[in-house]
Design a protein around this motif. Structure first.
Motif, short mmCIF file in Angstrom:
data_model
loop_
_atom_site.label_atom_id
_atom_site.label_comp_id
_atom_site.label_asym_id
_atom_site.label_seq_id
_atom_site.Cartn_x
_atom_site.Cartn_y
_atom_site.Cartn_z
N ARG A 20 0.78 -1.40 -0.10
CA ARG A 20 0.00 0.02 0.43
C ARG A 20 0.80 1.38 0.58
NH1 ARG A 20 -3.89 -0.86 4.93
NH2 ARG A 20 -1.42 -1.85 6.18
N VAL A 21 1.00 1.78 -0.78
CA VAL A 21 2.23 3.15 -1.12
C VAL A 21 1.79 4.51 -1.37
CG1 VAL A 21 3.71 3.80 -3.07
CG2 VAL A 21 3.75 1.63 -2.93
N LEU A 22 2.32 4.66 -0.15
CA LEU A 22 2.29 6.53 -0.08
C LEU A 22 2.82 7.34 -1.37
CD1 LEU A 22 1.31 6.63 3.50
CD2 LEU A 22 -0.19 6.97 2.43
N TRP A 23 3.77 7.05 -1.43
CA TRP A 23 4.72 8.38 -2.19
C TRP A 23 5.86 7.36 -2.66
CZ3 TRP A 23 4.70 9.19 3.63
CH2 TRP A 23 3.55 9.77 4.04
N ARG A 24 5.85 7.76 -3.71
CA ARG A 24 6.92 7.86 -4.33
C ARG A 24 8.47 8.97 -3.76
NH1 ARG A 24 8.20 4.83 -9.97
NH2 ARG A 24 9.85 4.62 -10.22
N MET A 25 9.56 8.71 -4.13
CA MET A 25 10.28 9.56 -3.24
C MET A 25 11.79 9.31 -3.39
SD MET A 25 9.54 9.78 0.64
CE MET A 25 8.29 10.03 0.22
N SER A 26 12.92 9.96 -3.07
CA SER A 26 14.09 9.59 -3.10
C SER A 26 14.29 9.10 -1.96
CB SER A 26 14.95 11.39 -2.75
OG SER A 26 15.61 12.08 -2.28
N TYR A 61 -0.96 1.74 -5.11
CA TYR A 61 -0.38 3.84 -4.52
C TYR A 61 -2.01 3.79 -3.79
CZ TYR A 61 3.53 5.28 -6.84
OH TYR A 61 4.58 5.45 -7.37
N VAL A 62 -2.12 4.41 -2.91
CA VAL A 62 -3.44 4.05 -1.54
C VAL A 62 -3.43 6.07 -1.40
CG1 VAL A 62 -3.10 2.02 -0.32
CG2 VAL A 62 -2.34 3.36 0.65
N ARG A 63 -4.74 6.06 -0.92
CA ARG A 63 -4.68 7.58 -0.43
C ARG A 63 -4.07 8.54 0.83
NH1 ARG A 63 -7.48 11.21 -3.48
NH2 ARG A 63 -8.99 8.46 -4.34
N ASP A 64 -3.34 9.27 0.41
CA ASP A 64 -2.79 9.71 1.41
C ASP A 64 -3.89 10.90 1.70
OD1 ASP A 64 -1.17 10.88 3.30
OD2 ASP A 64 -0.05 12.47 1.37
N THR A 65 -4.10 10.06 3.20
CA THR A 65 -4.58 10.87 4.49
C THR A 65 -4.71 12.57 5.05
OG1 THR A 65 -4.36 9.54 6.54
CG2 THR A 65 -6.52 9.13 5.15
N GLY A 66 -3.37 12.40 5.22
CA GLY A 66 -2.77 13.72 5.51
C GLY A 66 -2.12 13.47 7.10
N VAL A 77 10.70 17.17 2.59
CA VAL A 77 10.27 15.78 1.76
C VAL A 77 9.78 16.60 0.25
CG1 VAL A 77 9.64 13.35 1.87
CG2 VAL A 77 10.80 14.01 3.58
N THR A 78 10.34 15.98 -0.75
CA THR A 78 9.56 15.88 -1.93
C THR A 78 9.42 14.83 -2.45
OG1 THR A 78 10.97 18.00 -2.50
CG2 THR A 78 9.66 16.69 -4.40
N VAL A 79 7.80 14.78 -2.11
CA VAL A 79 7.18 13.58 -3.41
C VAL A 79 7.15 13.70 -4.99
CG1 VAL A 79 4.52 12.73 -3.15
CG2 VAL A 79 5.25 13.39 -0.97
N LEU A 80 7.59 12.49 -4.94
CA LEU A 80 7.57 13.08 -6.85
C LEU A 80 6.42 11.88 -7.32
CD1 LEU A 80 11.43 11.00 -7.07
CD2 LEU A 80 11.00 13.61 -7.02
N ARG A 81 5.24 11.04 -6.39
CA ARG A 81 4.87 10.78 -6.92
C ARG A 81 3.56 10.08 -5.91
NH1 ARG A 81 4.28 5.70 -11.46
NH2 ARG A 81 2.10 5.92 -11.68
N CYS A 82 2.74 10.43 -6.13
CA CYS A 82 1.11 10.14 -5.26
C CYS A 82 -0.11 9.07 -6.05
CB CYS A 82 0.97 10.59 -4.44
SG CYS A 82 0.14 12.43 -4.98
N LEU A 83 -0.83 8.91 -5.16
CA LEU A 83 -2.30 8.51 -5.81
C LEU A 83 -2.82 9.45 -6.91
CD1 LEU A 83 -3.86 6.01 -6.18
CD2 LEU A 83 -5.78 7.61 -4.11
#
Length: 91
Positions: A20-26, A61-66, A77-83
């Motif tokens: 269950r992926v939240l984000w893609r990042m470095s 990818y799953v929804r980032d609830t904050g 942090v820099t999020v490169l990709r999310c849902l």
């Protein structure tokens, strides 16, 4: 995107057969997030991997609830990709 990793939720009591992926990042940003004690609780924790990050059989990818917005902000942090990005590219 070379050097990218995904940050995903791991349930302590088992969970689905996919990540269950939240984000893609470095990797550097993922290390900061996943080592922060605020991303680990009694029932779950955040982990990262660079393995099979684009494989739809194991990565969803799953929804980032904050819930971790403050952690992301505190570590700059820099999020490169999310849902939301995934949904936009599917259109």
């Amino acid at each position: 995107m070379q050097g990218d990793v995904i940050v995903f939720i791991v349930s302590r009591n088992g969970g689905p057969a996919y990540r269950r992926v939240l984000w893609r990042m470095s990797e550097a940003d993922a290390r900061k997030i996943c080592s922060d004690p605020r991303t680990s609780g009694r029932n779950h924790m955040l982990c990262w991997t660079a393995q099979h990050i684009d494989d739809p059989e194991v990565t969803r990818y799953v929804r980032d609830t904050g819930a971790y917005a403050q952690v992301l902000a505190d570590h700059h942090v820099t999020v490169l990709r999310c849902l939301a990005d995934t949904e936009r590219s599917a259109r």
